[in-house]
Write a protein that holds these residues in place. Structure first.
Motif, mmCIF file in Angstrom:
data_model
loop_
_atom_site.group_PDB
_atom_site.id
_atom_site.type_symbol
_atom_site.label_atom_id
_atom_site.label_comp_id
_atom_site.label_asym_id
_atom_site.label_seq_id
_atom_site.Cartn_x
_atom_site.Cartn_y
_atom_site.Cartn_z
ATOM 1 N N GLN A 1 -6.293 -2.119 -27.205
ATOM 2 C CA GLN A 1 -7.472 -1.305 -26.888
ATOM 3 C C GLN A 1 -7.703 -1.343 -25.380
ATOM 4 O OE1 GLN A 1 -10.588 -3.050 -29.318
ATOM 5 N NE2 GLN A 1 -10.025 -1.821 -31.103
ATOM 6 N N HIS A 2 -7.036 -0.459 -24.653
ATOM 7 C CA HIS A 2 -7.254 -0.381 -23.207
ATOM 8 C C HIS A 2 -8.727 -0.043 -22.949
ATOM 9 C CE1 HIS A 2 -3.024 -0.772 -22.676
ATOM 10 N NE2 HIS A 2 -2.727 0.425 -23.151
ATOM 11 N N PHE B 1 1.156 2.595 -17.645
ATOM 12 C CA PHE B 1 0.588 2.449 -18.988
ATOM 13 C C PHE B 1 1.685 2.548 -20.052
ATOM 14 C CE2 PHE B 1 -3.416 3.028 -16.877
ATOM 15 C CZ PHE B 1 -4.308 2.323 -17.674
ATOM 16 N N ASN C 1 2.359 -0.464 -22.689
ATOM 17 C CA ASN C 1 2.399 -0.300 -24.147
ATOM 18 C C ASN C 1 3.690 -0.874 -24.736
ATOM 19 O OD1 ASN C 1 -0.079 0.973 -24.039
ATOM 20 N ND2 ASN C 1 0.788 3.032 -24.046
ATOM 21 N N THR D 1 -2.517 -5.252 -22.749
ATOM 22 C CA THR D 1 -3.764 -4.494 -22.846
ATOM 23 C C THR D 1 -4.441 -4.496 -21.477
ATOM 24 O OG1 THR D 1 -4.031 -5.150 -25.153
ATOM 25 C CG2 THR D 1 -5.976 -4.288 -24.024
ATOM 26 N N SER E 1 -4.269 8.515 -16.733
ATOM 27 C CA SER E 1 -3.903 8.087 -18.094
ATOM 28 C C SER E 1 -5.143 7.836 -18.926
ATOM 29 C CB SER E 1 -3.033 6.828 -18.028
ATOM 30 O OG SER E 1 -1.825 7.077 -17.372
ATOM 31 N N GLU F 1 -5.205 6.956 -22.706
ATOM 32 C CA GLU F 1 -4.777 5.661 -23.212
ATOM 33 C C GLU F 1 -5.958 4.765 -23.589
ATOM 34 O OE1 GLU F 1 -1.777 4.721 -23.793
ATOM 35 O OE2 GLU F 1 -0.560 6.224 -22.758
ATOM 36 N N SER G 1 -9.653 3.452 -25.127
ATOM 37 C CA SER G 1 -10.447 3.641 -26.339
ATOM 38 C C SER G 1 -11.775 2.888 -26.298
ATOM 39 C CB SER G 1 -9.655 3.193 -27.571
ATOM 40 O OG SER G 1 -9.292 1.829 -27.471
ATOM 41 N N ALA H 1 -3.300 1.549 -28.619
ATOM 42 C CA ALA H 1 -2.214 2.076 -27.800
ATOM 43 C C ALA H 1 -0.859 1.549 -28.259
ATOM 44 C CB ALA H 1 -2.453 1.727 -26.334
#
Length: 381
Positions: free
Chosen positions: A76-77, A225, A229, A234, A277, A280, A282, A305
């Motif tokens: 969860q970035h 990013f 991933n 994260t 980005s 990416e 959330s 992600a």
């Protein structure tokens, strides 16, 4: 997580108000620095995720966060936006293990260095007499990285994937060459160096100053990013401007586009940074006045992600992974053919069209080969 006094309950429906047009849902919040009667004594615990439970962060003279309640899982970035640099620095310090700023409540996070790393726009440490290899894997040295199975071609692939080949150009493709790095690295290359180190060590969580991302080109940010991933890192970005405070636009665009436009409207001259980005992310922690805060989900909030339960795919091992998968497919296909009759083999290897004697056989051999994807009826019955 229970809400303390002054905290808002989970909001299930987005509104057209403050930032509803971005698909934002408020998970928890607090609007003042009042004390919580249910607050626990200050405690820092090791965990595989990041979680704040009624955490009061600050000093004796200033409260930076009042009863902070937030939970960030791997994949969860997250954006930490707004407020002052001092507040964001205090949050980073607590996550890195500084318990002096934790006045009360519980903080759960991975151990610093191995579990949580920090990337800022300051000058990265450069050891005198270092080669590019030593520079990228610091605080490891070449021998330690080789024991991990990292070779020269792996680091070259990491630089190529991220678009940081300029670092290799500095040494004319000679990994053993020693350069006075403190003098030759420019602003973008310093950010590139810090992020390469981050992706080599691949801690579960990384606190990244948006100034470091802003020094890169948008395409490079996107690749950072992408590599994060693959490596299961994260990223938590610390940024000044709060994009959710922008006024709602009237056009019907995607959430990612709307958020990118709103960031640009805060300061059109500012570098893009994380906006390149934005899809990416959330989660967002929005810093308010008087120690207040608001923890939200937005965008693809229900989709991580990456899946932490799957095996990491290192950037330099992507081609090998594809090769192994292709060999496995060929072995399965060969095994299937060996168990078929002559007629069934014809069905398996003949073109998809034509499928019957009455069909047109005037198609060229090349077009017939390109459409060869038939499974024998006997195998699917």
């Amino acid at each position: 997580m229970e809400d303390g006094p002054g905290q808002a309950e989970r909001v299930e429906q987005t509104t057209q108000g403050e930032a509803g047009y971005l698909g934002v849902k408020v998970i928890s919040s607090k609007t003042d620095d009042s004390l919580d009667a249910n607050a626990e004594a200050a405690r820092w615990e090791e965990s595989s995720t990041i979680e704040f439970t009624h955490a009061r962060i600050g000093t004796a003279s200033e409260v930076h966060f009042a009863q902070l309640g937030a939970h960030i899982e791997q994949g969860q970035h997250t954006l930490v936006v707004g407020g002052t640099r001092a507040r964001r620095a205090a949050l980073s310090a607590v996550l890195l293990g500084n318990t002096e700023l934790l006045l009360s409540g519980v903080v759960r996070a991975p151990r610093a260095h191995r579990g949580v790393a920090s990337v800022s726009m300051g000058r990265p440490y450069v050891r005198s007499g270092s080669s590019l290899w030593d520079l990228l894997v610091f605080p490891h040295d070449k021998a330690q990285s080789q024991r991990r199975g990292v070779e020269e071609r792996h680091l070259s692939e990491l630089l190529r994937f991220l678009g940081f080949e300029s670092l290799l150009h500095r040494v004319a493709d000679d990994w053993a060459r020693v350069v006075d790095w403190a003098k030759v690295l420019d602003r973008r290359e310093r950010a590139a160096l810090a992020l390469c180190r981050l992706l080599y060590h691949a801690p579960p969580f990384a606190l990244v100053d948006n100034d470091a991302l802003a020094a890169l080109l948008p395409a490079q940010v996107h690749q950072v990013f992408g590599a994060a991933n693959l490596h299961h890192v994260t990223i938590i970005v610390m940024a000044d401007a709060d994009p959710f405070d922008a006024s709602p636009p009237t056009s019907s665009s995607s959430s990612a586009t709307l958020l990118a436009d709103s960031v640009a409207s805060v300061d059109p001259a500012a570098p893009s940074g994380y906006v390149a980005s934005i899809g990416e992310f959330s989660r967002a922690l929005r810093l308010r006045g008087n120690g207040g805060w608001e923890f939200c989900s937005f965008g693809y909030a229900s989709r991580a992600a990456f899946d932490v339960h799957t095996q990491r795919r290192w950037v330099w091992a992507r081609d090998a992974h594809v090769g192994r998968e292709m060999r496995s497919r060929l072995q399965r296909r060969t095994s299937t053919l060996s168990q078929c009759s002559t007629t069934e083999r014809r069905w398996l290897v003949t073109p998809e069209f034509p499928l019957s004697p009455s069909a047109d056989r005037s198609a060229s051999p090349m077009s017939r080969r390109q459409s060869s994807r038939v499974v024998s009826p006997a195998l699917t019955a």
